[in-house]
Design a protein around this motif. Sequence first.
Motif, PDB file in Angstrom:
ATOM      1  N   ASN A   1       0.813  -1.218   0.000  1.00 49.88           N
ATOM      2  CA  ASN A   1       0.000   0.000   0.000  1.00 49.88           C
ATOM      3  C   ASN A   1       0.848   1.272   0.000  1.00 49.88           C
ATOM      4  O   ASN A   1       0.309   2.370   0.155  1.00 49.88           O
ATOM      5  N   GLY A   2       2.143   1.118  -0.192  1.00 45.82           N
ATOM      6  CA  GLY A   2       3.021   2.283  -0.117  1.00 45.82           C
ATOM      7  C   GLY A   2       3.320   2.941  -1.448  1.00 45.82           C
ATOM      8  O   GLY A   2       4.355   3.590  -1.582  1.00 45.82           O
ATOM      9  N   VAL A   3       2.450   2.776  -2.418  1.00 45.46           N
ATOM     10  CA  VAL A   3       2.643   3.360  -3.754  1.00 45.46           C
ATOM     11  C   VAL A   3       1.390   4.154  -4.124  1.00 45.46           C
ATOM     12  O   VAL A   3       0.356   4.054  -3.464  1.00 45.46           O
ATOM     13  N   PRO A   4       1.445   4.957  -5.188  1.00 52.59           N
ATOM     14  CA  PRO A   4       0.267   5.741  -5.583  1.00 52.59           C
ATOM     15  C   PRO A   4      -0.894   4.858  -6.031  1.00 52.59           C
ATOM     16  O   PRO A   4      -0.730   3.669  -6.347  1.00 52.59           O
ATOM     17  N   HIS A   5      -2.088   5.464  -6.064  1.00 59.29           N
ATOM     18  CA  HIS A   5      -3.284   4.768  -6.528  1.00 59.29           C
ATOM     19  C   HIS A   5      -3.078   4.230  -7.938  1.00 59.29           C
ATOM     20  O   HIS A   5      -2.423   4.857  -8.778  1.00 59.29           O
ATOM     21  N   GLY A   6      -3.633   3.069  -8.184  1.00 53.55           N
ATOM     22  CA  GLY A   6      -3.502   2.447  -9.487  1.00 53.55           C
ATOM     23  C   GLY A   6      -2.338   1.497  -9.582  1.00 53.55           C
ATOM     24  O   GLY A   6      -2.117   0.889 -10.638  1.00 53.55           O
ATOM     25  N   HIS A   7      -1.600   1.337  -8.465  1.00 49.50           N
ATOM     26  CA  HIS A   7      -0.449   0.435  -8.443  1.00 49.50           C
ATOM     27  C   HIS A   7      -0.441  -0.296  -7.101  1.00 49.50           C
ATOM     28  O   HIS A   7      -1.099   0.118  -6.141  1.00 49.50           O
ATOM     29  N   GLY A   8       0.351  -1.376  -7.040  1.00 49.90           N
ATOM     30  CA  GLY A   8       0.374  -2.137  -5.803  1.00 49.90           C
ATOM     31  C   GLY A   8      -1.037  -2.571  -5.429  1.00 49.90           C
ATOM     32  O   GLY A   8      -1.837  -2.955  -6.281  1.00 49.90           O
ATOM     33  N   HIS A   9      -1.350  -2.475  -4.140  1.00 51.38           N
ATOM     34  CA  HIS A   9      -2.684  -2.874  -3.668  1.00 51.38           C
ATOM     35  C   HIS A   9      -3.587  -1.661  -3.439  1.00 51.38           C
ATOM     36  O   HIS A   9      -4.480  -1.679  -2.605  1.00 51.38           O
ATOM     37  N   ARG A  10      -3.353  -0.599  -4.199  1.00 53.88           N
ATOM     38  CA  ARG A  10      -4.174   0.598  -4.064  1.00 53.88           C
ATOM     39  C   ARG A  10      -4.964   0.792  -5.363  1.00 53.88           C
ATOM     40  O   ARG A  10      -4.375   0.904  -6.445  1.00 53.88           O
ATOM     41  N   TYR A  11      -6.289   0.870  -5.222  1.00 55.50           N
ATOM     42  CA  TYR A  11      -7.154   0.877  -6.404  1.00 55.50           C
ATOM     43  C   TYR A  11      -7.911   2.178  -6.581  1.00 55.50           C
ATOM     44  O   TYR A  11      -8.689   2.317  -7.523  1.00 55.50           O
ATOM     45  N   GLY A  12      -7.665   3.142  -5.709  1.00 56.81           N
ATOM     46  CA  GLY A  12      -8.231   4.463  -5.898  1.00 56.81           C
ATOM     47  C   GLY A  12      -9.727   4.447  -6.139  1.00 56.81           C
ATOM     48  O   GLY A  12     -10.485   3.782  -5.432  1.00 56.81           O
ATOM     49  N   THR A  13     -10.172   5.175  -7.168  1.00 54.81           N
ATOM     50  CA  THR A  13     -11.598   5.280  -7.478  1.00 54.81           C
ATOM     51  C   THR A  13     -12.051   4.256  -8.526  1.00 54.81           C
ATOM     52  O   THR A  13     -13.160   4.359  -9.038  1.00 54.81           O
ATOM     53  N   MET A  14     -11.213   3.270  -8.820  1.00 59.07           N
ATOM     54  CA  MET A  14     -11.629   2.253  -9.786  1.00 59.07           C
ATOM     55  C   MET A  14     -12.901   1.504  -9.363  1.00 59.07           C
ATOM     56  O   MET A  14     -13.686   1.085 -10.225  1.00 59.07           O
ATOM     57  N   PRO A  15     -13.158   1.299  -8.041  1.00 62.95           N
ATOM     58  CA  PRO A  15     -14.446   0.693  -7.674  1.00 62.95           C
ATOM     59  C   PRO A  15     -15.646   1.483  -8.178  1.00 62.95           C
ATOM     60  O   PRO A  15     -16.685   0.902  -8.520  1.00 62.95           O
ATOM     61  N   THR A  16     -15.540   2.813  -8.234  1.00 64.37           N
ATOM     62  CA  THR A  16     -16.634   3.623  -8.779  1.00 64.37           C
ATOM     63  C   THR A  16     -16.896   3.254 -10.237  1.00 64.37           C
ATOM     64  O   THR A  16     -18.041   3.012 -10.652  1.00 64.37           O
ATOM     65  N   THR A  17     -15.834   3.194 -11.025  1.00 62.90           N
ATOM     66  CA  THR A  17     -15.967   2.827 -12.432  1.00 62.90           C
ATOM     67  C   THR A  17     -16.535   1.420 -12.582  1.00 62.90           C
ATOM     68  O   THR A  17     -17.368   1.161 -13.458  1.00 62.90           O
ATOM     69  N   ALA A  18     -16.080   0.519 -11.713  1.00 64.84           N
ATOM     70  CA  ALA A  18     -16.539  -0.866 -11.804  1.00 64.84           C
ATOM     71  C   ALA A  18     -18.022  -0.990 -11.440  1.00 64.84           C
ATOM     72  O   ALA A  18     -18.792  -1.662 -12.141  1.00 64.84           O
ATOM     73  N   TRP A  19     -18.442  -0.364 -10.346  1.00 62.25           N
ATOM     74  CA  TRP A  19     -19.865  -0.435  -9.962  1.00 62.25           C
ATOM     75  C   TRP A  19     -20.750   0.164 -11.064  1.00 62.25           C
ATOM     76  O   TRP A  19     -21.848  -0.345 -11.332  1.00 62.25           O
ATOM     77  N   ALA A  20     -20.285   1.230 -11.682  1.00 62.75           N
ATOM     78  CA  ALA A  20     -21.072   1.844 -12.750  1.00 62.75           C
ATOM     79  C   ALA A  20     -21.218   0.903 -13.939  1.00 62.75           C
ATOM     80  O   ALA A  20     -22.209   0.988 -14.685  1.00 62.75           O
ATOM     81  N   ALA A  21     -20.259   0.008 -14.134  1.00 60.44           N
ATOM     82  CA  ALA A  21     -20.358  -0.971 -15.213  1.00 60.44           C
ATOM     83  C   ALA A  21     -21.191  -2.189 -14.804  1.00 60.44           C
ATOM     84  O   ALA A  21     -21.810  -2.832 -15.649  1.00 60.44           O
ATOM     85  N   ILE A  22     -21.218  -2.500 -13.505  1.00 59.95           N
ATOM     86  CA  ILE A  22     -21.888  -3.720 -13.037  1.00 59.95           C
ATOM     87  C   ILE A  22     -23.392  -3.505 -12.854  1.00 59.95           C
ATOM     88  O   ILE A  22     -24.213  -4.271 -13.377  1.00 59.95           O
ATOM     89  N   VAL A  23     -23.769  -2.476 -12.093  1.00 50.77           N
ATOM     90  CA  VAL A  23     -25.197  -2.243 -11.812  1.00 50.77           C
ATOM     91  C   VAL A  23     -25.536  -0.764 -11.956  1.00 50.77           C
ATOM     92  O   VAL A  23     -25.891  -0.086 -10.977  1.00 50.77           O
ATOM     93  N   PRO A  24     -25.454  -0.205 -13.147  1.00 51.01           N
ATOM     94  CA  PRO A  24     -25.775   1.229 -13.301  1.00 51.01           C
ATOM     95  C   PRO A  24     -27.278   1.456 -13.135  1.00 51.01           C
ATOM     96  O   PRO A  24     -28.087   0.672 -13.632  1.00 51.01           O
ATOM     97  N   PRO A  25     -27.667   2.519 -12.431  1.00 51.09           N
ATOM     98  CA  PRO A  25     -29.100   2.843 -12.343  1.00 51.09           C
ATOM     99  C   PRO A  25     -29.587   3.397 -13.688  1.00 51.09           C
ATOM    100  O   PRO A  25     -28.783   3.792 -14.537  1.00 51.09           O
TER     101      PRO A  25
END
Length: 585
Positions: free
Chosen positions: A540-564
Amino acid sequence: MADGASALTRSGARFPAPSWLPSWLRPRWRTGRGGRPERHGPIVRRRPSWGAVLGAWAGYSLSLTPSLLPRAWWLQGLCAAVSAAIGYALGAAVQAVARRCGARPGPRTVRWAWWILGAVVLVGTVLVTARSVHWQGEVRRAVALPPQLPWWQWVLVPLVAVAVGGLLVLLARSLRLGARALARVLRRVAPAPVAYAAGAALVAVVVVGVVQGFLLSGVLSAIESGASLADRGTSPGIVRPDLPTLSGSPVSYESWDSLGNQGRNFVGQASTRDELTRFAGRPAMDPVRVYVGLRSADTLPKRAALAVAELERTGGFSRKVLAVMGTTGSGWINPQASAPLEYMYAGDSAEVGLQYSYLPSVASVLTEDEAAKAGAALFDAVRAKWLTLPAATRPKLVVFGESLGSYATERAFDGDPSRLGTEADGALLVGPTFDNPLWLEVTRDREPGSPQWRPVVDRGARFRFAQVPADLGVPATPWPGPRTVYLQNGSDPIVWWSPGLLFHRPDWLDRPRAADVSPAMNWYPVLTFWQVACDLADANGVPHGHGHRYGTMPTTAWAAIVPPPGWTSADTERLAARLTGLGQG
């Protein structure tokens, strides 16, 4: 004969052994070539063998080659120490076999070999340590960090490696000494081969027993005791909610104290109606967040039943979307994964989580059966109630898990992709572990030519793997659903570390590689396993988008999985910008 005895006497006088040492610890002498005295069969050598030193230097050098993540100098020193110890053992073993096969060079050859080895080690260590600064710069650049390194700190790497490696070798020699001492005792009643085998086996049993029965249990008990105390605390800024839609409120079945630290964080960070209204541009609802802590009941079935009761009390089963959230070992749920659904549905959402351990994931992974049972217990209990609702008015039932939480979520479906597709309306699994059964199966069944870090499975009909938003469009084929998204960074050691790295080159090092994996990284038997294990320490010691840090990618993923209904890509970008910096995701 007298001359030989005289030589032995002179040699013994030159290196006298203390009288208090037992005989099996004293060096033994014999007449060698030309009547010169030679030590014979010492229990503990005065210096390492030539092969052991060469192996240690090779292990040290290879440990400095690139891995998945950049390392601090002290972590690199520890990694190099263990790698050198592994190389030491292999080199010593090879030389021992060579000697058994009759390879016994003369004294002149041995002297020259040591001089050459000394020069190689001295010059080679300087060169490879300097080169490692360049390698580390490449790895840092790949994960969006400045490539510059304080070279003076890197000079400390060989010093740490020598100190720690020396202790490891000393420990190994002590164990060998113990095994041989036992063997000498056993030789009185058994043949030599049997005695030596039994001595080694007894020492191995004692070591394993001490590690598992004393050290491991003691360490886990200490960690759990400390984690249990931390679990009673409350993070700064988190206060008890008054809303009836949140667990821990005055009308909740779950007391505020029973939620634990991570449970209080989960309900205390729920999005407010005002925040959701401003984002949606229309009146929003108070979202439902239900959490059941480890102290709420003494068995998993009881805690799962409490979770269902809380969902009924809060009206969670009447919302448009209901998310079963798999937790990590300590009960943590990533705010970057829980908040997006609330914003997307203007609060018309419900989320439920359950704690099964006090331990952080790095320790609770040793007791992952608890995670599997917890994931199955919670999902089965929620779905059983959900099935009793009219099909036309049921909420969309989705699941989430990150790291060990993703393992818990997958085990709720027995690792069966068909069950996941029929029993849930969507799934988001972030940073899966090497032991995730469903992830292993779908990755193994990927289409030929698709890389392991972004596999294509069944033409992308149900599963998509992503590190950046554009990955969700790979392949460019219909995606009917129910949809499952795996978020996995190419440089995430939690995803890519596995016991298989010991002796098998991983597919994720094939070309093409993920963009954040150094092109200079190679696989070496045993050593790469240890290198990536070291990467886990700072995942977790690196910027978002690398290592085990996923930043706001869950937002993008949820919008693809169950968009209202009516949700657009512009809405996704706006929400991702809104949630940037939230929590530690």
